[in-house]
Design an enzyme around this catalytic site. Structure first.
Site, PDB file in Angstrom:
ATOM      1  N   GLU A 244      34.487  45.129  49.198  1.00 56.74           N
ATOM      2  CA  GLU A 244      34.162  44.467  47.930  1.00 56.74           C
ATOM      3  C   GLU A 244      33.322  45.380  47.046  1.00 56.74           C
ATOM      4  O   GLU A 244      33.493  45.415  45.828  1.00 56.74           O
ATOM      5  CB  GLU A 244      33.405  43.167  48.191  1.00 56.74           C
ATOM      6  CG  GLU A 244      34.216  42.111  48.890  1.00 56.74           C
ATOM      7  CD  GLU A 244      33.402  40.869  49.170  1.00 56.74           C
ATOM      8  OE1 GLU A 244      33.673  39.840  48.521  1.00 56.74           O
ATOM      9  OE2 GLU A 244      32.494  40.924  50.033  1.00 56.74           O
TER      10      GLU A 244
ATOM     11  N   LYS B 166      35.025  33.180  42.254  1.00 58.50           N
ATOM     12  CA  LYS B 166      35.429  34.405  42.961  1.00 58.50           C
ATOM     13  C   LYS B 166      36.834  34.161  43.519  1.00 58.50           C
ATOM     14  O   LYS B 166      37.014  33.855  44.695  1.00 58.50           O
ATOM     15  CB  LYS B 166      34.424  34.715  44.073  1.00 58.50           C
ATOM     16  CG  LYS B 166      34.584  36.067  44.708  1.00 58.50           C
ATOM     17  CD  LYS B 166      33.448  36.317  45.703  1.00 58.50           C
ATOM     18  CE  LYS B 166      33.567  37.669  46.351  1.00 58.50           C
ATOM     19  NZ  LYS B 166      32.453  37.907  47.307  1.00 58.50           N
TER      20      LYS B 166
ATOM     21  N   TYR C  56      26.788  32.529  20.708  1.00 60.81           N
ATOM     22  CA  TYR C  56      27.578  32.484  21.940  1.00 60.81           C
ATOM     23  C   TYR C  56      28.401  33.752  22.153  1.00 60.81           C
ATOM     24  O   TYR C  56      28.732  34.086  23.285  1.00 60.81           O
ATOM     25  CB  TYR C  56      28.448  31.231  22.029  1.00 60.81           C
ATOM     26  CG  TYR C  56      29.342  30.957  20.842  1.00 60.81           C
ATOM     27  CD1 TYR C  56      30.527  31.647  20.655  1.00 60.81           C
ATOM     28  CD2 TYR C  56      28.995  29.982  19.926  1.00 60.81           C
ATOM     29  CE1 TYR C  56      31.344  31.378  19.568  1.00 60.81           C
ATOM     30  CE2 TYR C  56      29.803  29.703  18.838  1.00 60.81           C
ATOM     31  CZ  TYR C  56      30.979  30.407  18.663  1.00 60.81           C
ATOM     32  OH  TYR C  56      31.781  30.142  17.594  1.00 60.81           O
TER      33      TYR C  56
ATOM     34  N   GLU D 227      25.227  33.486  44.853  1.00 62.73           N
ATOM     35  CA  GLU D 227      24.003  32.789  44.446  1.00 62.73           C
ATOM     36  C   GLU D 227      23.119  33.687  43.592  1.00 62.73           C
ATOM     37  O   GLU D 227      22.546  33.253  42.596  1.00 62.73           O
ATOM     38  CB  GLU D 227      23.227  32.313  45.686  1.00 62.73           C
ATOM     39  CG  GLU D 227      23.914  31.213  46.461  1.00 62.73           C
ATOM     40  CD  GLU D 227      24.937  31.680  47.493  1.00 62.73           C
ATOM     41  OE1 GLU D 227      25.301  30.864  48.354  1.00 62.73           O
ATOM     42  OE2 GLU D 227      25.393  32.843  47.447  1.00 62.73           O
TER      43      GLU D 227
END
Length: 119
Positions: A21, A98, A53, A73
């Site tokens: 990864e 993910k 934004y 997290e």
């Protein structure tokens, strides 16, 4: 509290605990929901009294493409912190997707959703 939402922000990141990864990277998708009091901006038709934004989208993408972390997290917290750095944002709900997580069974998506607000 009014809501400004950004859905489906996409960027390649190098987050995860597996060496593959970190070496190859993978796509991440982010949704943010910002709690903003937009009354003053609407009354004065003034961007300076709300949150831009477009800028938030760029900053969220920069967090995803930035410094790698092991956990979703941690990534979600970094994104929430970035959103809350804008004075007009009182609350941020962040969902990190993910979709290519290293899971050995068929799946559609992996997500984490966090809600953070100013202290």
């Amino acid at each position: 509290m009014d809501r400004i939402a950004l859905r489906g922000l996409r960027a390649k990141g190098f987050h995860g605990v597996l060496p593959r990864e970190r070496a190859e990277g993978q796509p991440f998708v982010v949704d943010v929901d910002l709690g903003v009091d937009t009354r003053a901006a609407a009354a004065h038709d003034d961007l300076a009294r709300t949150v831009d934004y477009g800028l938030v989208a760029e900053q969220v993408t920069a967090v995803v493409t930035g410094e790698p972390c092991d956990l979703l997290e941690t990534l979600a917290q970094r994104i929430a912190d970035q959103c809350l750095s804008h004075e007009a944002v009182h609350e941020a709900i962040v969902t990190v997707h993910k979709p290519q997580a290293p899971i050995s069974v068929p799946f559609a998506d992996v997500t984490i959703t966090i809600k953070r607000s100013r202290a």
